[in-house]
Design a protein around this motif. Sequence first.
Motif, mmCIF file in Angstrom:
data_model
loop_
_atom_site.group_PDB
_atom_site.id
_atom_site.type_symbol
_atom_site.label_atom_id
_atom_site.label_comp_id
_atom_site.label_asym_id
_atom_site.label_seq_id
_atom_site.Cartn_x
_atom_site.Cartn_y
_atom_site.Cartn_z
ATOM 1 N N PHE A 157 -14.987 -3.309 -5.517
ATOM 2 C CA PHE A 157 -13.694 -2.738 -6.064
ATOM 3 C C PHE A 157 -12.537 -3.576 -5.059
ATOM 4 N N PHE A 158 -12.889 -4.233 -4.117
ATOM 5 C CA PHE A 158 -11.975 -4.503 -3.036
ATOM 6 C C PHE A 158 -10.842 -5.689 -3.688
ATOM 7 N N PRO A 159 -11.274 -6.523 -4.895
ATOM 8 C CA PRO A 159 -10.432 -7.565 -5.217
ATOM 9 C C PRO A 159 -9.281 -6.670 -5.780
ATOM 10 N N GLY A 160 -9.608 -5.646 -6.507
ATOM 11 C CA GLY A 160 -8.557 -4.596 -7.351
ATOM 12 C C GLY A 160 -7.374 -4.148 -6.506
ATOM 13 N N VAL A 161 -7.469 -4.220 -5.106
ATOM 14 C CA VAL A 161 -6.379 -3.735 -4.256
ATOM 15 C C VAL A 161 -5.454 -4.866 -4.238
ATOM 16 N N LEU A 162 -5.579 -6.124 -4.340
ATOM 17 C CA LEU A 162 -4.839 -7.259 -4.728
ATOM 18 C C LEU A 162 -3.658 -7.008 -5.713
ATOM 19 N N ASP A 163 -4.263 -6.695 -6.897
ATOM 20 C CA ASP A 163 -3.671 -6.193 -8.040
ATOM 21 C C ASP A 163 -2.690 -5.050 -7.968
ATOM 22 N N ALA A 164 -3.118 -3.901 -7.201
ATOM 23 C CA ALA A 164 -2.567 -2.841 -7.223
ATOM 24 C C ALA A 164 -1.332 -2.753 -6.005
ATOM 25 N N PHE A 165 -1.269 -3.538 -5.233
ATOM 26 C CA PHE A 165 -0.286 -3.432 -4.114
ATOM 27 C C PHE A 165 0.179 -4.939 -3.871
ATOM 28 N N ASP A 166 1.439 -5.155 -3.395
ATOM 29 C CA ASP A 166 1.860 -6.277 -3.261
ATOM 30 C C ASP A 166 2.203 -6.591 -1.608
ATOM 31 N N PHE A 167 1.174 -7.437 -1.280
ATOM 32 C CA PHE A 167 1.152 -7.675 0.086
ATOM 33 C C PHE A 167 2.249 -8.859 0.353
ATOM 34 N N GLY A 168 2.828 -9.384 -0.647
ATOM 35 C CA GLY A 168 3.888 -10.648 -0.392
ATOM 36 C C GLY A 168 4.868 -10.174 0.493
ATOM 37 N N ARG A 169 5.088 -8.824 0.371
ATOM 38 C CA ARG A 169 6.369 -8.484 1.393
ATOM 39 C C ARG A 169 5.818 -7.912 2.770
ATOM 40 N N CYS A 170 4.721 -8.393 3.051
ATOM 41 C CA CYS A 170 4.158 -8.081 4.531
ATOM 42 C C CYS A 170 4.008 -9.264 5.262
ATOM 43 N N ARG A 171 4.121 -9.126 6.460
ATOM 44 C CA ARG A 171 3.526 -9.906 7.444
ATOM 45 C C ARG A 171 2.589 -9.572 8.439
ATOM 46 N N ARG A 318 3.167 11.116 2.992
ATOM 47 C CA ARG A 318 3.184 11.737 1.650
ATOM 48 C C ARG A 318 2.362 10.658 0.549
ATOM 49 N N LEU A 319 1.941 10.920 -0.405
ATOM 50 C CA LEU A 319 1.432 10.315 -1.398
ATOM 51 C C LEU A 319 2.085 9.735 -2.165
ATOM 52 N N GLU A 320 2.296 8.426 -2.418
ATOM 53 C CA GLU A 320 3.265 7.739 -3.099
ATOM 54 C C GLU A 320 2.770 7.145 -4.374
ATOM 55 N N SER A 321 1.433 6.810 -4.586
ATOM 56 C CA SER A 321 0.921 6.386 -5.880
ATOM 57 C C SER A 321 -0.595 6.561 -5.821
ATOM 58 N N VAL A 322 -1.122 6.501 -7.069
ATOM 59 C CA VAL A 322 -2.660 6.488 -7.034
ATOM 60 C C VAL A 322 -2.957 5.375 -7.950
ATOM 61 N N HIS A 323 -4.076 4.519 -7.686
ATOM 62 C CA HIS A 323 -4.383 3.428 -8.776
ATOM 63 C C HIS A 323 -5.961 3.458 -8.700
ATOM 64 N N SER A 324 -6.578 3.379 -10.039
ATOM 65 C CA SER A 324 -7.862 3.314 -10.356
ATOM 66 C C SER A 324 -8.343 1.854 -10.165
ATOM 67 N N LEU A 325 -9.603 1.990 -9.452
ATOM 68 C CA LEU A 325 -10.337 0.637 -8.982
ATOM 69 C C LEU A 325 -11.851 0.844 -9.740
ATOM 70 N N ALA A 326 -12.606 -0.239 -9.677
ATOM 71 C CA ALA A 326 -13.865 -0.482 -9.901
ATOM 72 C C ALA A 326 -14.764 0.823 -9.347
ATOM 73 N N LEU A 327 -16.000 0.979 -10.016
ATOM 74 C CA LEU A 327 -16.677 1.910 -9.385
ATOM 75 C C LEU A 327 -16.146 3.208 -9.253
ATOM 76 N N GLU A 328 -15.204 3.692 -9.990
ATOM 77 C CA GLU A 328 -14.619 5.155 -9.821
ATOM 78 C C GLU A 328 -14.167 5.372 -8.496
ATOM 79 N N THR A 329 -13.648 4.269 -7.965
ATOM 80 C CA THR A 329 -12.954 4.318 -6.588
ATOM 81 C C THR A 329 -11.423 4.447 -6.884
ATOM 82 N N SER A 330 -10.601 4.952 -5.882
ATOM 83 C CA SER A 330 -9.058 5.045 -6.185
ATOM 84 C C SER A 330 -8.529 4.292 -4.833
#
Length: 337
Positions: A157-171, A318-330
């Motif tokens: 499920f790790f690659p799904g993190v790349l679609d759910a969060f924009d790391f482009g704004r991070c250094r 505070r919890l801002e958002s929740v995104h579903s990933l593979a293997l019933e992981t969030s």
Amino acid sequence: MATEPAAAARRVIDIITGTWQAQALYAAVAISLPDHIAAGHTGTAELADRSGTDRDALTRLLRLLTAMGVCTGSEEAGYGLTEVGELLRGEHPHAMGDMVRLYGEEFHRAWGSVADVVRTGGSGFEHAHGRSLHEHLRDVPGAGAKFQRAMNAGNVFFPGVLDAFDFGRCRRVVDVAGGSGMLLSVVLQAHPQLHGTLFERPFMVPVAREYLDKTVGDDGRYETVGGDLFERVPQGADAYLLSRVLQDWDDERCVRLLANIRAALPPEGRLLILERVIDTSGATILPLLWDLHLLMAAGGRERTLDGYRSVLTAAGLRLESVHSLALETSLLIAARA
């Protein structure tokens, strides 16, 4: 109506024999059966010779593995591997053999104490092994590396993190208790502008450094830092990663480690939490299975969404958002409150 008792009895049988399938899979890995088949040794007699096993016992194991969808073929025609069986080869790029070994050995023994744990609390691992899982990983040679290889096998499920969060704004990103560094590696490879810090217990740092050198390269894009997440974490990253860490601890210690991340988090920073979320309706069973498994393995737990909100709020997040990933992981994204 006459068939209902029979159907209920069949369901009981299916449940209680589930562990037999798990142990059959473990046996296949323990004798390197998938590797022997992949090497072209497909006949029962040849496989028994290569694996050093009893031919009759191996024949019976192969029949079951075929019915389970791990192998193909028959004793007369020879055996092959399905896609499931391929994942058990040692050289497969997504090999799950170490995960099968861990669950077939240490965790299988821990689950043998499930009734005792339900009666008295604690963890099944401590009942069975006389020490906590964390002590086992720290003190037994090779146990930490084996555990991380097993965890890596379940990280699809790790690659799904790349679609759910924009790391482009991070250094800069910090992976807190990042294990072997697999999640940090996925993020750094996808975003060359990032600098990463892997923060782990000192005895795990060499394992992470070896993996990151192999996958990211020794080009100064990452550093490894040893320490205790209950004392402090590295300061000032744009994003903090916390993958399957909260599941190991009770609410009090979760609040303590989350508060340490809160103290290090800049105003615009984000905390990314990867965990399984319990659906109280019972619609998804995997988080419920993992919830009880965590009790057996480390005295830990999965949580409902309200449970995660509670520990985050207590730590000033505070919890801002929740995104579903593979293997019933969030993926739970949190910010400063």
